[in-house]
Design an enzyme around this catalytic site. Structure first.
Site, PDB file in Angstrom:
ATOM      1  N   LYS A  80      32.303 -14.601  -6.149  1.00 46.86           N
ATOM      2  CA  LYS A  80      32.284 -14.000  -4.805  1.00 46.86           C
ATOM      3  C   LYS A  80      31.455 -14.899  -3.904  1.00 46.86           C
ATOM      4  CE  LYS A  80      33.628 -10.067  -2.805  1.00 46.86           C
ATOM      5  NZ  LYS A  80      34.861  -9.317  -3.034  1.00 46.86           N
ATOM      6  N   GLY A 176      39.817   9.003   3.260  1.00 43.98           N
ATOM      7  CA  GLY A 176      40.056   7.657   3.796  1.00 43.98           C
ATOM      8  C   GLY A 176      41.537   7.401   3.977  1.00 43.98           C
ATOM      9  N   GLY A 178      43.040   4.815   5.476  1.00 40.86           N
ATOM     10  CA  GLY A 178      43.166   3.436   5.937  1.00 40.86           C
ATOM     11  C   GLY A 178      44.376   2.748   5.336  1.00 40.86           C
ATOM     12  N   VAL A 180      44.994   1.278   2.412  1.00 36.89           N
ATOM     13  CA  VAL A 180      45.407   1.658   1.053  1.00 36.89           C
ATOM     14  C   VAL A 180      45.704   3.163   0.988  1.00 36.89           C
ATOM     15  CG1 VAL A 180      44.810   1.653  -1.401  1.00 36.89           C
ATOM     16  CG2 VAL A 180      43.982  -0.190   0.067  1.00 36.89           C
TER      17      VAL A 180
HETATM   18  P1  NAD Z   1      40.377   0.538   5.446  1.00 35.74           P
HETATM   19  O1  NAD Z   1      39.183   0.081   6.209  1.00 35.74           O
HETATM   20  O2  NAD Z   1      41.736   0.206   5.946  1.00 35.74           O
HETATM   21  O3  NAD Z   1      40.312   2.132   5.262  1.00 35.74           O
HETATM   22  C1  NAD Z   1      39.162   2.843   4.979  1.00 35.74           C
HETATM   23  C2  NAD Z   1      39.249   4.154   5.744  1.00 35.74           C
HETATM   24  O4  NAD Z   1      38.173   4.993   5.332  1.00 35.74           O
HETATM   25  C3  NAD Z   1      39.122   3.985   7.277  1.00 35.74           C
HETATM   26  O5  NAD Z   1      40.198   4.639   7.915  1.00 35.74           O
HETATM   27  C4  NAD Z   1      37.784   4.643   7.599  1.00 35.74           C
HETATM   28  O6  NAD Z   1      37.765   5.251   8.867  1.00 35.74           O
HETATM   29  C5  NAD Z   1      37.672   5.666   6.489  1.00 35.74           C
HETATM   30  N1  NAD Z   1      36.310   6.145   6.204  1.00 35.74           N
HETATM   31  C6  NAD Z   1      35.155   5.441   6.193  1.00 35.74           C
HETATM   32  N2  NAD Z   1      34.133   6.250   5.843  1.00 35.74           N
HETATM   33  C7  NAD Z   1      34.656   7.476   5.628  1.00 35.74           C
HETATM   34  C8  NAD Z   1      34.115   8.714   5.233  1.00 35.74           C
HETATM   35  N3  NAD Z   1      32.805   8.867   5.012  1.00 35.74           N
HETATM   36  N4  NAD Z   1      34.935   9.788   5.104  1.00 35.74           N
HETATM   37  C9  NAD Z   1      36.261   9.649   5.334  1.00 35.74           C
HETATM   38  N5  NAD Z   1      36.840   8.481   5.703  1.00 35.74           N
HETATM   39  C10 NAD Z   1      36.043   7.423   5.859  1.00 35.74           C
HETATM   40  O7  NAD Z   1      40.133  -0.005   3.953  1.00 35.74           O
HETATM   41  P2  NAD Z   1      41.225  -0.180   2.808  1.00 35.74           P
HETATM   42  O8  NAD Z   1      41.679  -1.596   2.779  1.00 35.74           O
HETATM   43  O9  NAD Z   1      42.208   0.930   2.877  1.00 35.74           O
HETATM   44  O10 NAD Z   1      40.307  -0.001   1.514  1.00 35.74           O
HETATM   45  C11 NAD Z   1      39.855   1.276   1.111  1.00 35.74           C
HETATM   46  C12 NAD Z   1      38.897   1.129  -0.057  1.00 35.74           C
HETATM   47  O11 NAD Z   1      39.563   0.486  -1.139  1.00 35.74           O
HETATM   48  C13 NAD Z   1      37.654   0.265   0.228  1.00 35.74           C
HETATM   49  O12 NAD Z   1      36.570   0.780  -0.495  1.00 35.74           O
HETATM   50  C14 NAD Z   1      38.043  -1.094  -0.321  1.00 35.74           C
HETATM   51  O13 NAD Z   1      36.896  -1.841  -0.699  1.00 35.74           O
HETATM   52  C15 NAD Z   1      38.854  -0.685  -1.533  1.00 35.74           C
HETATM   53  N6  NAD Z   1      39.825  -1.703  -1.959  1.00 35.74           N
HETATM   54  C16 NAD Z   1      40.773  -2.145  -1.083  1.00 35.74           C
HETATM   55  C17 NAD Z   1      41.696  -3.099  -1.497  1.00 35.74           C
HETATM   56  C18 NAD Z   1      42.784  -3.583  -0.571  1.00 35.74           C
HETATM   57  O14 NAD Z   1      43.725  -4.231  -1.057  1.00 35.74           O
HETATM   58  N7  NAD Z   1      42.715  -3.308   0.703  1.00 35.74           N
HETATM   59  C19 NAD Z   1      41.649  -3.610  -2.812  1.00 35.74           C
HETATM   60  C20 NAD Z   1      40.670  -3.117  -3.689  1.00 35.74           C
HETATM   61  C21 NAD Z   1      39.769  -2.163  -3.236  1.00 35.74           C
END
Ligand code: NAD
Length: 350
Positions: A80, A176, A178, A180
């Site tokens: 990382k 969440g 977002g 994913v």
């Molecule tokens: P994203 O930023 O698109 O979505 C995260 C969502 O969570 C946002 O809409 C945000 O407003 C919401 N959020 C934040 N705090 C919150 C809370 N306390 N209560 C409710 N909602 C809340 O991120 P993502 O890419 O969808 O990733 C989501 C998670 O998965 C993260 O922890 C990320 O590290 C993990 N992850 C993502 C990937 C990927 O391919 N994107 C891969 C592995 C792990």
């Protein structure tokens, strides 16, 4: 002029800091292990208060990548990088300097986008090193693949708990909405699952509810509502002393990284009879997808999707280890990963 110095850390193969007074770069790269292959892990930019704080983060994250890649069956180690700085003050010269830093590892570390770095930034990094993946026009946005992997993990968890992966009328509490979470919700709803969703951005939650025929609740309610599955897809640490006693779910399976606030919370879930899909096992779909850029012949979506099926079979094995050894699934996942690393190390030494 880029100045690179070693930071010796026990248990880590190679940790270095880079400082470049011209570009303003202050960064750390941590290679935790290359036993299974080159160490792949994203480049995070964050306004850390101190280098010590950045070091703690990069060490934890790089070790996590070793376990994630090992569990996913990839020929990859864990690494990382972190840039200490304000993401609002990005410059090309900063990322070119970072590219030089990555290049100094000679391919032992491969970088990609992460929190606060984007595909465009990786394009700038690419000017100084070829050891970067996730570029424009290759494997693309990882999020739908991550969602698919989490869904495969959920199928295994449903079979473990209910003896079938039928989602009809199962209630899923999604935290969440977002990148994913929104795709994961669609996959569940397409198979008859019922979505209850919360997001601190209410608009995002409402969009997912509309797309899936689900309902919205407030973020502070999502962990305690009556449901079958709790799906943490926001931030880490949501499984802790306060939330675990409130959960009504029989399964926890979501995408967020570092869901357990402390390792002991894995056991706390088991003691409550809740089946937990370990985060780094179920959220490996995006990593598996980007890894396919490095496979001879280049990126091929079909091959990547086939490799993701491993998430389902791994979960089956992790549940079996957990049952046989009387340990929680998070510890079973660590053992599963450690066994693969150890056998590779033994083979290499033979
Ligand atoms: P994203 O930023 O698109 O979505 C995260 C969502 O969570 C946002 O809409 C945000 O407003 C919401 N959020 C934040 N705090 C919150 C809370 N306390 N209560 C409710 N909602 C809340 O991120 P993502 O890419 O969808 O990733 C989501 C998670 O998965 C993260 O922890 C990320 O590290 C993990 N992850 C993502 C990937 C990927 O391919 N994107 C891969 C592995 C792990």
């Amino acid at each position: 002029m880029l100045q690179i110095t070693d930071i010796p850390v026990e248990g880590y193969e190679c940790v270095k800091r880079a400082i470049d007074t011209q570009s303003g770069l202050h960064a750390i790269i941590s290679v935790h292990s290359t036993v299974l292959g080159p160490a792949l892990g994203g480049m995070r930019m964050w306004p850390y208060e101190s280098e010590t704080e950045a070091l703690t983060d990069v060490l934890r994250l790089s070790k996590g990548m070793t376990y994630k890649a090992a569990c996913a069956g990839l020929e990859l180690g864990g690494g990382k990088s972190v840039i200490i700085g304000d993401p609002a003050k990005k410059t090309d010269s900063l990322f070119e300097s970072m590219g030089e830093f990555v290049e100094s590892f000679g391919g032992r570390y491969i970088t990609a986008e992460d929190v606060n770095t984007k595909v465009e930034d990786m394009g700038v990094v690419r000017r100084r090193t070829e050891h970067v993946v996730g570029l424009e026009g290759k494997s693309g946005n990882p999020s739908p693949y991550t969602a698919w992997g989490v869904f495969l993990g959920l199928r295994a968890a449903l079979e473990e708990v209910y003896g079938s992966d039928d989602l009809k009328d199962k209630v899923v509490a999604l935290e969440g909405a977002g990148s994913v979470g929104s795709r994961y919700a669609e996959l569940i709803a397409e198979r008859g699952g019922r979505i209850v969703v919360a997001d601190i951005k209410e608009e995002s939650a409402r969009r997912v509810a509309e797309a899936t025929g689900g309902t919205v609740v407030r973020p502070e309610e999502i962990r305690s509502i009556p449901c079958d599955i709790y799906a943490p897809c926001a931030l880490g640490g949501s499984l802790n002393d306060e939330t675990i006693p409130q959960l009504k779910a029989r399964i926890v399976c979501g995408a967020a990284n570092n869901q357990l606030l402390e390792p002991r919370h894995g056991m706390a879930l088991r003691e409550r009879g809740i089946v937990y899909g370990p985060d780094y096992v179920v959220n490996a779909g995006g990593l598996i997808n980007v890894y396919n850029e490095l496979v001879p012949g280049g990126y091929d979506e079909q091959r990547a999707m086939k490799m993701m099926e491993k998430i389902y079979t791994n979960m089956k094995q992790i549940f079996a280890i957990s049952r046989e050894e009387g340990i929680c699934t998070s510890v079973a996942a660590d053992r599963f990963a450690e066994r693969r690393i150890e056998s590779a190390r033994t083979r290499a030494e033979a």
